[in-house]
Design an enzyme around this catalytic site. Structure first.
Site, PDB file in Angstrom:
ATOM      1  N   ASP A  20      -7.972  -5.182  -0.120  1.00  0.00           N
ATOM      2  CA  ASP A  20      -8.468  -6.056  -1.190  1.00  0.00           C
ATOM      3  C   ASP A  20      -8.131  -7.522  -0.996  1.00  0.00           C
ATOM      4  O   ASP A  20      -8.599  -8.370  -1.767  1.00  0.00           O
ATOM      5  CB  ASP A  20      -7.880  -5.572  -2.529  1.00  0.00           C
ATOM      6  CG  ASP A  20      -8.416  -4.197  -2.894  1.00  0.00           C
ATOM      7  OD1 ASP A  20      -7.611  -3.281  -3.137  1.00  0.00           O
ATOM      8  OD2 ASP A  20      -9.647  -4.032  -2.878  1.00  0.00           O
ATOM      9  N   HIS A  45       0.852  -1.196   0.000  1.00  0.00           N
ATOM     10  CA  HIS A  45       0.000   0.000   0.000  1.00  0.00           C
ATOM     11  C   HIS A  45       0.884   1.242   0.000  1.00  0.00           C
ATOM     12  O   HIS A  45       1.935   1.250   0.632  1.00  0.00           O
ATOM     13  CB  HIS A  45      -0.901   0.019   1.250  1.00  0.00           C
ATOM     14  CG  HIS A  45      -2.070   0.936   1.112  1.00  0.00           C
ATOM     15  ND1 HIS A  45      -1.980   2.287   1.379  1.00  0.00           N
ATOM     16  CD2 HIS A  45      -3.330   0.710   0.710  1.00  0.00           C
ATOM     17  CE1 HIS A  45      -3.158   2.842   1.148  1.00  0.00           C
ATOM     18  NE2 HIS A  45      -3.996   1.913   0.746  1.00  0.00           N
TER      19      HIS A  45
HETATM   20  C1  SDX Z   1      -6.234   0.219  -2.974  1.00  0.00           C
HETATM   21  O1  SDX Z   1      -4.310   4.670  -2.031  1.00  0.00           O
HETATM   22  C2  SDX Z   1      -5.303   4.077  -1.415  1.00  0.00           C
HETATM   23  O2  SDX Z   1      -5.686   4.441  -0.330  1.00  0.00           O
HETATM   24  C3  SDX Z   1      -5.920   2.931  -2.180  1.00  0.00           C
HETATM   25  C4  SDX Z   1      -6.940   2.083  -1.417  1.00  0.00           C
HETATM   26  C5  SDX Z   1      -8.214   2.842  -1.142  1.00  0.00           C
HETATM   27  O3  SDX Z   1      -8.909   2.491  -0.178  1.00  0.00           O
HETATM   28  O4  SDX Z   1      -8.544   3.762  -1.953  1.00  0.00           O
HETATM   29  O5  SDX Z   1      -6.367   1.625  -0.208  1.00  0.00           O
HETATM   30  C6  SDX Z   1      -7.366   0.862  -2.249  1.00  0.00           C
HETATM   31  O6  SDX Z   1      -5.987   0.570  -4.104  1.00  0.00           O
HETATM   32  C7  SDX Z   1      -5.374  -0.777  -2.255  1.00  0.00           C
HETATM   33  C8  SDX Z   1      -4.172  -1.284  -3.129  1.00  0.00           C
HETATM   34  C9  SDX Z   1      -4.679  -2.368  -4.079  1.00  0.00           C
HETATM   35  N1  SDX Z   1      -3.649  -2.723  -5.051  1.00  0.00           N
HETATM   36  C10 SDX Z   1      -2.992  -3.918  -4.973  1.00  0.00           C
HETATM   37  O7  SDX Z   1      -3.146  -4.743  -4.083  1.00  0.00           O
HETATM   38  C11 SDX Z   1      -2.021  -4.181  -6.132  1.00  0.00           C
HETATM   39  C12 SDX Z   1      -0.731  -4.810  -5.590  1.00  0.00           C
HETATM   40  N2  SDX Z   1      -0.015  -3.779  -4.810  1.00  0.00           N
HETATM   41  C13 SDX Z   1       0.993  -3.038  -5.496  1.00  0.00           C
HETATM   42  O8  SDX Z   1       0.900  -2.902  -6.874  1.00  0.00           O
HETATM   43  C14 SDX Z   1       1.499  -1.824  -4.720  1.00  0.00           C
HETATM   44  O9  SDX Z   1       1.794  -2.242  -3.447  1.00  0.00           O
HETATM   45  C15 SDX Z   1       0.625  -0.578  -4.654  1.00  0.00           C
HETATM   46  C16 SDX Z   1       0.203  -0.129  -6.007  1.00  0.00           C
HETATM   47  C17 SDX Z   1      -0.573  -0.820  -3.809  1.00  0.00           C
HETATM   48  C18 SDX Z   1       1.465   0.513  -3.989  1.00  0.00           C
HETATM   49  O10 SDX Z   1       2.517   0.776  -4.836  1.00  0.00           O
HETATM   50  P1  SDX Z   1       3.648   1.882  -4.511  1.00  0.00           P
HETATM   51  O11 SDX Z   1       3.342   2.615  -3.265  1.00  0.00           O
HETATM   52  O12 SDX Z   1       3.857   2.659  -5.748  1.00  0.00           O
HETATM   53  O13 SDX Z   1       4.889   1.005  -4.162  1.00  0.00           O
HETATM   54  P2  SDX Z   1       5.948   0.495  -5.239  1.00  0.00           P
HETATM   55  O14 SDX Z   1       5.248  -0.083  -6.431  1.00  0.00           O
HETATM   56  O15 SDX Z   1       6.962   1.577  -5.462  1.00  0.00           O
HETATM   57  O16 SDX Z   1       6.629  -0.732  -4.436  1.00  0.00           O
HETATM   58  C19 SDX Z   1       7.708  -0.520  -3.528  1.00  0.00           C
HETATM   59  C20 SDX Z   1       8.502  -1.830  -3.549  1.00  0.00           C
HETATM   60  C21 SDX Z   1       8.934  -2.230  -4.962  1.00  0.00           C
HETATM   61  O17 SDX Z   1      10.089  -3.036  -4.839  1.00  0.00           O
HETATM   62  P3  SDX Z   1      11.562  -2.310  -5.057  1.00  0.00           P
HETATM   63  O18 SDX Z   1      11.530  -1.636  -6.422  1.00  0.00           O
HETATM   64  O19 SDX Z   1      11.710  -1.328  -3.901  1.00  0.00           O
HETATM   65  O20 SDX Z   1      12.560  -3.460  -4.987  1.00  0.00           O
HETATM   66  O21 SDX Z   1       7.659  -2.916  -3.102  1.00  0.00           O
HETATM   67  C22 SDX Z   1       7.457  -3.833  -4.178  1.00  0.00           C
HETATM   68  C23 SDX Z   1       7.807  -3.100  -5.446  1.00  0.00           C
HETATM   69  O22 SDX Z   1       8.256  -4.024  -6.452  1.00  0.00           O
HETATM   70  N3  SDX Z   1       6.034  -4.205  -4.148  1.00  0.00           N
HETATM   71  C24 SDX Z   1       5.557  -5.429  -4.366  1.00  0.00           C
HETATM   72  C25 SDX Z   1       4.172  -5.335  -4.183  1.00  0.00           C
HETATM   73  N4  SDX Z   1       3.844  -4.074  -3.880  1.00  0.00           N
HETATM   74  C26 SDX Z   1       5.003  -3.373  -3.856  1.00  0.00           C
HETATM   75  N5  SDX Z   1       6.190  -6.583  -4.692  1.00  0.00           N
HETATM   76  C27 SDX Z   1       5.370  -7.663  -4.841  1.00  0.00           C
HETATM   77  N6  SDX Z   1       4.030  -7.665  -4.673  1.00  0.00           N
HETATM   78  C28 SDX Z   1       3.407  -6.507  -4.356  1.00  0.00           C
HETATM   79  N7  SDX Z   1       2.067  -6.484  -4.199  1.00  0.00           N
END
Ligand code: SDX
Length: 422
Positions: free
Chosen positions: A364, A307
């Site tokens: 989710d 998140h």
């Molecule tokens: C919602 O914003 C809100 O409040 C949203 C929400 C709401 O109520 O409105 O809470 C609802 O959208 C919840 C999120 C639902 N999405 C997912 O579950 C999709 C999977 N999650 C990711 O795609 C991700 O965690 C996000 C999109 C939720 C957040 O992404 P960020 O903040 O941009 O973080 P990032 O992509 O920069 O990740 C940081 C690191 C990375 O690794 P490094 O480059 O540092 O090595 O964490 C890793 C990412 O690769 N990472 C994951 C991961 N999420 C982040 N690796 C594997 N699986 C994951 N799910």
């Protein structure tokens, strides 16, 4: 308290930038005069470090896993209110008394019918269209049937429109589902409360009367409360941005629906179930998928994990996980997806890759398993999220137009070709 400042030293010049403090202790640098005083702008792609507005609606502490609507912790709201009371709280700033609750409930009932001409819109979508695409289109079309509601509208026009949007979106969602399975639509009833009415429209049938189960109504109220708002997330930012151009409320909400449909945002609840089904089909090999999620060469992500704000367990996920387990037991349902989800969580929370990046289950991760147990199909999960988020979006729109916000128009840093290079 006297004004606090931060000093910026640039080009031999010293500029004082005011600090602002939120009521829960957040601190921000007010850069609203930065360009005028220094000629500089700030850059912060995806606004990872940028507060876009002042708001009194929702507070999140991402480090402590706290979520409050109008200062009330969600744990209390789930325990003590129904969804429409929490919706009223978001829209009006306080929980309704009995009279206000009855009035809002009646407004929702009176505004629950879809214009009959709009009912035929469903016939024109290709079979198999995703309900979120249908809902976004229908929501935008709404503004052709009802007078615009924009910043010049009177207060009561906004209250009626908020009720109309929440209530007809619910009707449209059930109609979209019935059309998708080739069954006749079921109209809203005047004698059923919000959630029971939705379940009845979804599952009642002329040949198979639907028996409303209070446990299902209770957990649906709880899920909608937990999804009702989340401060400046992607879709709420879309609503505030589009609304700032004084677009009417109905079309502004369709922008929120579009943003929420993305798999990185509200679309994740459907993506989680598809991921869990894939793991079950693949023999339940949880470690294989954890390793894939960690592999930088793989595009696979653990959906429902991570998140932007929560760097600890999403408080909503904690509540939903407990309710999921209890509900499936109540309904005598044994869903293998729940077992896989719990194994995934257990493995990930003990794996350095996830620990180092503060990746925990988010809202989710478990919600889809409950929707499945209710009989709601996967492609309707994000529609459920949107149904819940409507009061949050509308509350932010009201706050934005009420604060005489200027049109949203960020700057940029140009790094393209210069005229000399052509
Ligand atoms: C919602 O914003 C809100 O409040 C949203 C929400 C709401 O109520 O409105 O809470 C609802 O959208 C919840 C999120 C639902 N999405 C997912 O579950 C999709 C999977 N999650 C990711 O795609 C991700 O965690 C996000 C999109 C939720 C957040 O992404 P960020 O903040 O941009 O973080 P990032 O992509 O920069 O990740 C940081 C690191 C990375 O690794 P490094 O480059 O540092 O090595 O964490 C890793 C990412 O690769 N990472 C994951 C991961 N999420 C982040 N690796 C594997 N699986 C994951 N799910």
């Amino acid at each position: 308290m006297s004004q606090e400042y931060a000093k910026l030293v640039y080009n031999g010049k010293e500029v004082e930038l005011p600090l602002v403090r939120g009521t829960m202790g957040e601190v921000a640098l007010d850069i609203s005069h930065l360009r005028k005083e220094t000629g500089m702008v700030t850059i912060d792609p995806s606004f990872m470090n940028t507060a876009s507005c002042y708001s009194k609606i929702t507070f999140i502490d991402g480090e402590k896993g706290i979520l409050c609507y109008r200062g009330i912790p969600i744990e209390k709201l789930v325990e003590n209110t129904r969804f429409i009371e929490t919706a009223y709280l978001l829209l009006h700033g306080k929980l309704p008394n009995v009279e206000q609750s009855d009035k809002f409930s009646n407004l929702l009932t009176e505004n629950s019918l879809l214009h009959e001409d709009m009912r035929h819109f469903f016939d024109r979508f290709p079979r198999g269209s995703h309900p979120m695409s249908i809902m976004g289109t229908m929501q935008n079309a709404f503004s052709t049937f009802y007078s615009n509601v924009d910043s010049l509208s009177l207060k009561e026009a906004i209250d009626i429109s908020a009720a109309r949007i929440m209530s007809t979106f619910r009707t449209m969602a059930a109609f979209a589902y019935k059309r998708s399975i080739g069954e006749p639509v079921v109209y809203p009833r005047h004698d059923l409360p919000f959630c029971a009415n939705f379940l009845n429209m979804m599952f009642d049938s002329p040949v198979r009367p639907y028996e409303i189960n209070p446990n299902v109504v209770k957990i649906l109220n709880s899920l909608l409360i937990l999804h009702a708002d989340h401060e400046q997330n992607c879709s709420t930012t879309a609503v505030r941005t589009v609304g700032s151009a004084q677009v009417n409320l109905y079309s502004t909400i369709s922008a929120g629906i579009a943003a929420l449909s993305g798999p990185l945002h509200g679309g994740a609840n459907q993506a989680v179930i598809e991921m869990l089904q894939r793991i079950v089909r693949d023999g339940g090999n949880v470690k294989k998928y954890i390793d894939r999620a960690k592999d930088k060469n793989s595009s696979f992500r653990l959906m429902g994990f991570g998140h932007r704000v929560y760097k600890t367990y999403d408080p909503r996920a904690r509540l939903i996980k407990k309710q999921c387990d209890d509900f499936l037991k109540q309904m005598s349902i044994n869903d293998p997806l729940l077992d896989v989800a719990m194994q995934l969580e257990e493995t990930a929370l003990n794996d350095n890759y996830f620990i180092e990046r503060n990746l925990y289950p988010n809202v989710d991760f478990y919600s889809g398993i409950i929707y499945r147990a209710m009989g709601i199909p996967e492609n309707m999960f994000t529609v459920m999220f949107a149904l819940a988020r409507l009061p949050g979006w509308i509350a932010h729109w009201k706050e934005m137009i009420g604060s005489k916000t200027k049109i949203t128009r960020p700057r940029q840093i140009y790094i393209g070709k210069t005229p000399k290079q052509n």
